[in-house]
Scaffold this motif. Structure first.
Motif, PDB file in Angstrom:
ATOM      1  N   ASP A 152      29.617  71.909  28.510  1.00  0.00           N
ATOM      2  CA  ASP A 152      30.841  71.658  29.501  1.00  0.00           C
ATOM      3  C   ASP A 152      30.562  70.512  30.191  1.00  0.00           C
ATOM      4  O   ASP A 152      31.717  69.918  30.770  1.00  0.00           O
ATOM      5  N   ASN A 175      37.875  61.628  29.779  1.00  0.00           N
ATOM      6  CA  ASN A 175      37.730  62.464  31.001  1.00  0.00           C
ATOM      7  C   ASN A 175      36.882  63.427  30.910  1.00  0.00           C
ATOM      8  O   ASN A 175      36.920  64.504  31.482  1.00  0.00           O
ATOM      9  N   PRO A 177      33.398  65.347  31.774  1.00  0.00           N
ATOM     10  CA  PRO A 177      32.653  65.163  32.727  1.00  0.00           C
ATOM     11  C   PRO A 177      31.110  64.893  32.481  1.00  0.00           C
ATOM     12  O   PRO A 177      30.397  65.470  31.619  1.00  0.00           O
ATOM     13  N   ASP A 345      29.150  69.840  40.979  1.00  0.00           N
ATOM     14  CA  ASP A 345      30.225  69.784  41.806  1.00  0.00           C
ATOM     15  C   ASP A 345      31.563  69.254  41.056  1.00  0.00           C
ATOM     16  O   ASP A 345      32.782  70.014  41.265  1.00  0.00           O
ATOM     17  N   ILE A 346      31.372  68.664  40.018  1.00  0.00           N
ATOM     18  CA  ILE A 346      32.316  67.988  39.143  1.00  0.00           C
ATOM     19  C   ILE A 346      33.089  69.232  38.216  1.00  0.00           C
ATOM     20  O   ILE A 346      34.276  69.437  38.228  1.00  0.00           O
ATOM     21  N   LEU A 347      32.050  69.840  37.710  1.00  0.00           N
ATOM     22  CA  LEU A 347      32.646  70.996  36.926  1.00  0.00           C
ATOM     23  C   LEU A 347      33.203  72.282  37.775  1.00  0.00           C
ATOM     24  O   LEU A 347      34.239  72.969  37.348  1.00  0.00           O
ATOM     25  N   GLU A 348      32.890  72.474  39.137  1.00  0.00           N
ATOM     26  CA  GLU A 348      33.359  73.484  39.811  1.00  0.00           C
ATOM     27  C   GLU A 348      34.573  73.189  40.622  1.00  0.00           C
ATOM     28  O   GLU A 348      35.067  73.816  41.383  1.00  0.00           O
ATOM     29  N   GLY A 349      35.002  71.612  40.506  1.00  0.00           N
ATOM     30  CA  GLY A 349      35.985  71.229  41.320  1.00  0.00           C
ATOM     31  C   GLY A 349      36.013  71.124  42.781  1.00  0.00           C
ATOM     32  O   GLY A 349      36.915  71.171  43.540  1.00  0.00           O
ATOM     33  N   ASN A 350      34.625  70.805  43.086  1.00  0.00           N
ATOM     34  CA  ASN A 350      34.444  70.623  44.561  1.00  0.00           C
ATOM     35  C   ASN A 350      34.399  69.312  45.056  1.00  0.00           C
ATOM     36  O   ASN A 350      34.475  68.983  46.220  1.00  0.00           O
ATOM     37  N   LYS A 352      36.915  66.275  45.557  1.00  0.00           N
ATOM     38  CA  LYS A 352      38.561  65.944  45.260  1.00  0.00           C
ATOM     39  C   LYS A 352      38.875  64.600  45.957  1.00  0.00           C
ATOM     40  O   LYS A 352      38.005  64.195  46.802  1.00  0.00           O
ATOM     41  N   ASP A 353      39.914  63.857  45.497  1.00  0.00           N
ATOM     42  CA  ASP A 353      40.201  62.607  45.924  1.00  0.00           C
ATOM     43  C   ASP A 353      39.177  61.511  45.695  1.00  0.00           C
ATOM     44  O   ASP A 353      39.520  60.555  46.186  1.00  0.00           O
ATOM     45  N   LYS A 355      37.298  59.723  42.164  1.00  0.00           N
ATOM     46  CA  LYS A 355      37.449  59.505  40.932  1.00  0.00           C
ATOM     47  C   LYS A 355      36.058  59.687  40.220  1.00  0.00           C
ATOM     48  O   LYS A 355      35.894  60.395  39.567  1.00  0.00           O
TER      49      LYS A 355
END
Length: 374
Positions: A152, A175, A177, A345-350, A352-353, A355
């Motif tokens: 993943d 893109n 991860p 954090d990237i995989l879990e969407g933690n 934001k804002d 890149k």
């Protein structure tokens, strides 16, 4: 992203584990050659190399250089009532996975870094799949290609190379991860965790300068110039300039490899040590620092009486004799832990804002007994 199959090299491992456990392959039976396994399983060389390395590391097979691989038997930890009940130590094949592309585990620096990664993932739903590149650009390409389709996200410790890896650039363009560990790509934004390389050299120069050293050599055995080496040398130059000192190119030693064998008297590093041009040395990795120390002892020089040595990274706290080194601590375990946390954090969407995230650790100087006054 959901992965529904084990990486190929784990499939090959489990194939041979079952054959050995069921006694279809017995002690001292020969394992097929790498070429035969490539043809049999229709996989790349790195897949076979990693599968055999893991089998040897776990104690299923043993390897004789130049002759091949042979069955050792079922390791003790797998023998408990039903020895044929074997599964990979990783979580189930359908569980989420994170891939680690890593050069090798040959020193304490690498051990600590991998330990940090495993620690960060221990309470997560992700299992860790590791492939070693042995600092080969081609093997790095193959590892990234295979793991990209079965994991993943990736943590990548890039190999030494003069040009950027097109596989890493492709991950960025798609893109996918991933987090780079210990090295970054100048001019290319990526997620990266590293220790400030220039600051490490500045700390070393400042320490040696305070001890009265004015002829300070910096040396690297990297076969090709790398970003990390370049930035450490820039830090060395900056520290000397800040003290009003002239930069002597003869004290920047990079065009050599670590000497091997008993007779090292013809090695350029040995000759340089004997010339006494420098009273202190900064080694850009711990293996090189140990070699400097042992060569100095061979020629009868006292450390730190005749010369001082600072090395990046602790040579090995597991060996008492080598715990005397003054070294630059890069917090490698925490770097590994932070790289894994960042990818989670990237995989879990933690995150934001933002890149891309760049996390830089400040190295620190640890003073022991290989440095002293001129």
């Amino acid at each position: 992203m959901s992965q529904d199959r084990e990486p190929l090299y784990i499939q090959i491992q489990n194939h041979f584990k079952q054959l050995i456990a069921s006694r279809q392959l017995k002690e001292d039976d020969r394992i097929p050659t790498e070429k035969e396994l490539i043809d049999q399983f229709q996989v790349s060389r790195i897949t076979v190399a990693n599968a055999l390395a893991e089998l040897a590391g776990e104690g299923w097979i043993y390897r004789i250089p130049g002759r091949g691989s042979y069955v050792k038997g079922v390791p003790e930890k797998y023998i408990s009532g039903n020895p044929v009940s074997l599964v990979s130590e990783a979580k189930s094949s359908s569980a989420p996975k994170i891939g680690l592309v890593f050069p090798s585990i040959e020193d304490y620096f690498a051990i600590q870094m991998v330990r940090g990664i495993r620690s960060a993932l221990s309470g997560s739903k992700y299992s860790l799949v590791v492939m070693f590149t042995y600092n080969s650009k081609e093997l790095e390409k193959e590892a990234i290609r295979e793991l990209r389709s079965t994991t993943d996200g990736l943590i990548i410790f890039p190999v030494d190379a003069e040009v950027y890896s097109e596989e890493i650039i492709a991950l960025k363009m798609q893109n996918y991860p991933f987090v780079l560990l210990d090295r970054h790509l100048p001019g290319v934004e990526t997620n990266v965790v590293l220790s400030d390389p220039a600051l490490g050299s500045i700390l070393a120069v400042d320490h040696l300068w305070e001890l009265g050293h004015r002829n300070i050599a910096i040396c690297s055995d990297s076969p090709i110039p790398t970003v990390t080496v370049d930035e450490r040398i820039q830090g060395y130059n900056e520290a000397l300039k800040n003290k009003g000192a002239m930069i002597n190119p003869a004290l920047i030693l990079t065009d050599f490899s670590i000497p091997t064998g008993r007779s090292r008297t013809d090695h350029p590093l040995y000759r340089f040590l004997k010339s006494r041009m420098a009273t202190a040395f900064i080694a850009l990795n711990c293996k090189l620092g140990v070699n400097l120390w042992s060569m100095a002892k061979e020629m009868g020089l006292d450390v730190p009486g005749d010369l001082s040595i600072v090395t990046f990274d602790n040579p090995s706290p597991m060996l008492e004799e080598l715990s005397v080194f003054t070294y630059i601590d890069q917090s490698e375990e925490e770097m590994g832990r932070e790289a894994a946390r960042l990818l989670l954090d990237i995989l879990e969407g933690n995150i934001k804002d933002v890149k891309y995230t760049k996390r830089i650790f400040k190295p620190r100087l640890v003073i022991h007994h290989t440095t002293g006054p001129v």
